[in-house]
Design an enzyme around this catalytic site. Structure first.
Site, short mmCIF file in Angstrom:
data_model
loop_
_atom_site.label_atom_id
_atom_site.label_comp_id
_atom_site.label_asym_id
_atom_site.label_seq_id
_atom_site.Cartn_x
_atom_site.Cartn_y
_atom_site.Cartn_z
N ARG A 90 -0.54 4.61 -0.81
CA ARG A 90 -1.97 4.34 -0.69
C ARG A 90 -2.75 5.59 -0.30
O ARG A 90 -3.81 5.87 -0.83
CB ARG A 90 -2.21 3.23 0.33
CG ARG A 90 -3.68 2.99 0.65
CD ARG A 90 -3.88 1.79 1.56
NE ARG A 90 -3.48 0.57 0.88
CZ ARG A 90 -2.73 -0.38 1.42
NH1 ARG A 90 -2.28 -0.23 2.64
NH2 ARG A 90 -2.42 -1.46 0.73
N TYR A 91 -2.23 6.32 0.65
CA TYR A 91 -2.91 7.52 1.15
C TYR A 91 -2.33 8.76 0.48
O TYR A 91 -1.18 8.76 0.04
CB TYR A 91 -2.75 7.62 2.66
CG TYR A 91 -3.36 6.46 3.41
CD1 TYR A 91 -4.72 6.38 3.63
CD2 TYR A 91 -2.55 5.44 3.91
CE1 TYR A 91 -5.28 5.32 4.33
CE2 TYR A 91 -3.10 4.37 4.61
CZ TYR A 91 -4.46 4.31 4.82
OH TYR A 91 -5.00 3.27 5.50
N ARG A 94 1.06 10.40 2.45
CA ARG A 94 2.08 9.59 3.10
C ARG A 94 2.34 8.32 2.31
O ARG A 94 1.47 7.82 1.60
CB ARG A 94 1.69 9.25 4.53
CG ARG A 94 0.32 8.63 4.69
CD ARG A 94 -0.21 8.90 6.11
NE ARG A 94 -1.51 8.32 6.37
CZ ARG A 94 -2.65 8.90 6.03
NH1 ARG A 94 -2.65 10.05 5.37
NH2 ARG A 94 -3.80 8.33 6.32
N CYS A 103 14.09 -9.13 9.47
CA CYS A 103 13.44 -8.82 10.75
C CYS A 103 14.21 -9.49 11.88
O CYS A 103 14.90 -10.50 11.68
CB CYS A 103 12.00 -9.33 10.78
SG CYS A 103 10.85 -8.39 9.76
N CYS A 107 7.51 -13.21 12.45
CA CYS A 107 6.18 -13.48 13.02
C CYS A 107 5.42 -14.42 12.10
O CYS A 107 5.36 -14.20 10.89
CB CYS A 107 5.40 -12.18 13.20
SG CYS A 107 6.24 -10.93 14.21
N CYS A 110 2.73 -12.78 9.86
CA CYS A 110 3.19 -11.66 9.03
C CYS A 110 2.37 -11.52 7.75
O CYS A 110 2.14 -12.48 7.03
CB CYS A 110 4.66 -11.87 8.67
SG CYS A 110 5.34 -10.57 7.63
N ARG A 112 3.34 -9.72 5.29
CA ARG A 112 4.27 -9.45 4.19
C ARG A 112 5.25 -10.60 4.02
O ARG A 112 6.37 -10.42 3.54
CB ARG A 112 5.02 -8.13 4.49
CG ARG A 112 5.39 -7.33 3.25
CD ARG A 112 5.90 -5.95 3.63
NE ARG A 112 4.81 -5.07 4.00
CZ ARG A 112 4.91 -4.05 4.84
NH1 ARG A 112 6.05 -3.79 5.43
NH2 ARG A 112 3.86 -3.30 5.12
N ASP A 270 -5.06 -9.75 9.28
CA ASP A 270 -5.25 -9.70 7.83
C ASP A 270 -5.55 -11.10 7.28
O ASP A 270 -5.19 -12.12 7.87
CB ASP A 270 -3.99 -9.15 7.15
CG ASP A 270 -3.76 -7.69 7.47
OD1 ASP A 270 -4.73 -6.97 7.74
OD2 ASP A 270 -2.57 -7.27 7.47
N ASP A 307 -7.75 -3.35 8.34
CA ASP A 307 -7.03 -2.89 7.16
C ASP A 307 -7.70 -3.58 5.98
O ASP A 307 -7.52 -4.78 5.77
CB ASP A 307 -5.54 -3.25 7.26
CG ASP A 307 -4.66 -2.23 6.57
OD1 ASP A 307 -5.18 -1.47 5.73
OD2 ASP A 307 -3.45 -2.18 6.86
N LYS A 314 -7.13 1.62 6.33
CA LYS A 314 -7.62 1.31 7.67
C LYS A 314 -9.04 1.87 7.87
O LYS A 314 -9.27 3.05 7.68
CB LYS A 314 -6.68 1.89 8.72
CG LYS A 314 -5.25 1.39 8.61
CD LYS A 314 -4.35 2.08 9.61
CE LYS A 314 -2.90 1.71 9.40
NZ LYS A 314 -2.34 2.25 8.13
#
Length: 384
Positions: A90-91, A94, A103, A107, A110, A112, A270, A307, A314
């Protein structure tokens, strides 16, 4: 088998366990399991103090997840920005490198969940194309390992990936995004730390959301990482019923500093399908940030960001501190709501004329030897 691996095996994850342990209706539990499976390891389960508390809300499936029809499966468009499997770019300099689908605890908020827990969606069989992408894209200097949680990999497998990344000359920084110090701190072992030390500089981004998560065990895990030279940063999510209170976040951020973990980001939740009940208003977030600023050390205040949906990245958000701005001045308020005036820089012969009036500038003392309405010429100063 190591202790942390045994605790993963002993996690609550089946429909029968959800019904028995949390008194969830079986039909609802089956639908929740199909939507996004549960995994609550014994350590994180032990942090629950009462039904519906901030720990419970983060890990126990809720029928509200099935009622959320407005969220997106991929709100940040990570998949659309994935040039090869396991990589999101995206950036400019990086990339996000997904290394596993697993995981230590799943969560409920989450972002994702469309991939987490599904080895077909984040496959280790496709890592070679990711390595090749990194080798070919010399503009990439920073790799963020994520998933899932990279520390769900064995030490051996994790080292193979990190070693391969370190062999790419233009990769300067490796970051590991892991929630293990919070949800299963037993994963941070002397053996793991000694292995990671060989590949500095490595930064650890972890994820505490509530002060109850800072325990003797999680403190020890963070201490081991910091003592071994890994800067540890925290990325929290603002969530209704979990931490949407300035006193709760103040306690969290101060406790993080005490264990040498830097509060790095506070995210608005999100727009993820099944997680809408966690979202707060932006005004609530701004209210909390204003309550924190000036009342605790700047070291304890994270960047407050959204985000952006659609892959915008961000975007920092701040309370309105600037009340007015023109060619001559900036009118501001501070954390106590006192008003201050800052003069804009002038280029007129490097001099400015200042008129001192009887108006208080936030109760700062007036310069000595100057009477009301007196004028003074002072040297311009440069703002960098």
């Amino acid at each position: 088998m190591e202790l942390w691996q045994q605790m993963i095996r002993d996690s609550i994850h089946t429909v029968d366990q959800l019904v028995e342990k949390f008194n969830i209706d079986r039909k609802v539990a089956e639908e929740l399991d199909e939507f996004f499976q549960a995994r609550i390891n014994p350590y994180y389960l032990s942090l629950i103090r009462y039904p519906g508390d901030p720990i419970w809300l983060q890990c126990v499936p809720d029928v509200k997840e099935l009622e959320d029809l407005d969220g997106y499966e991929d709100p940040l468009l990570e998949d659309a920005m994935s040039p090869v499997p396991n990589i999101t770019h995206r950036y400019p300099d990086r990339v996000l490198f997904l290394t596993t689908s697993q995981c230590g605890m799943y969560c409920r908020f989450c972002t994702r969940k469309r991939k987490v827990g599904n080895s077909d969606k984040i496959s280790m069989r496709q890592l070679e194309s990711a390595f090749k992408y990194l080798e070919e894209h010399t503009e990439v200097r920073d790799v963020i390992m994520s998933g899932g949680d990279p520390l769900m990999l064995t030490d051996t497998m994790l080292e193979k990936i990190i070693k391969r990344i370190r062999q790419i000359p233009h990769i300067e920084i490796i970051r590991i995004g892991t929630k293990m110090p919070c949800v299963l701190p037993h994963r941070i072992t002397p053996k793991l730390v000694e292995m990671l030390k060989k590949y500095h500089p490595i930064y650890i981004n972890t994820h505490f959301n509530h002060p109850w998560e800072i325990t003797p065990e999680s403190t020890k895990a963070c201490q081991m990482l910091v003592d071994a030279g890994f800067p540890v940063n925290n990325q929290a999510v603002l969530m209704k019923g979990v931490n949407d209170d300035p006193q709760v976040l103040k306690e969290l951020f101060l406790k993080l500093l005490k264990i040498r973990v830097r509060p790095y980001y506070l995210f608005m939740a999100d727009e993820t399908r099944g997680a809408n009940h966690f979202r707060t208003s932006l005004d609530k977030g701004l209210e909390i940030m204003f309550a924190l600023r000036g009342n605790i050390s700047g070291l304890a205040i994270p960047h407050f960001v959204i985000d952006a949906p659609g892959g915008g990245g961000k975007i920092p958000v701040l309370p309105d501190y600037i009340l007015h701005r023109d060619e001559e001045k900036i009118v501001m308020r501070n954390y106590q709501n006192k008003i201050y005036v800052y003069r804009e820089a002038k280029n007129e012969e490097n001099k400015i004329e200042v008129e001192i009036s009887g108006n208080d500038n936030g109760k700062l003392p007036k310069p000595k030897k100057l009477k009301k309405s007196a004028k003074a010429v002072v040297s311009e100063y440069e703002i960098t």
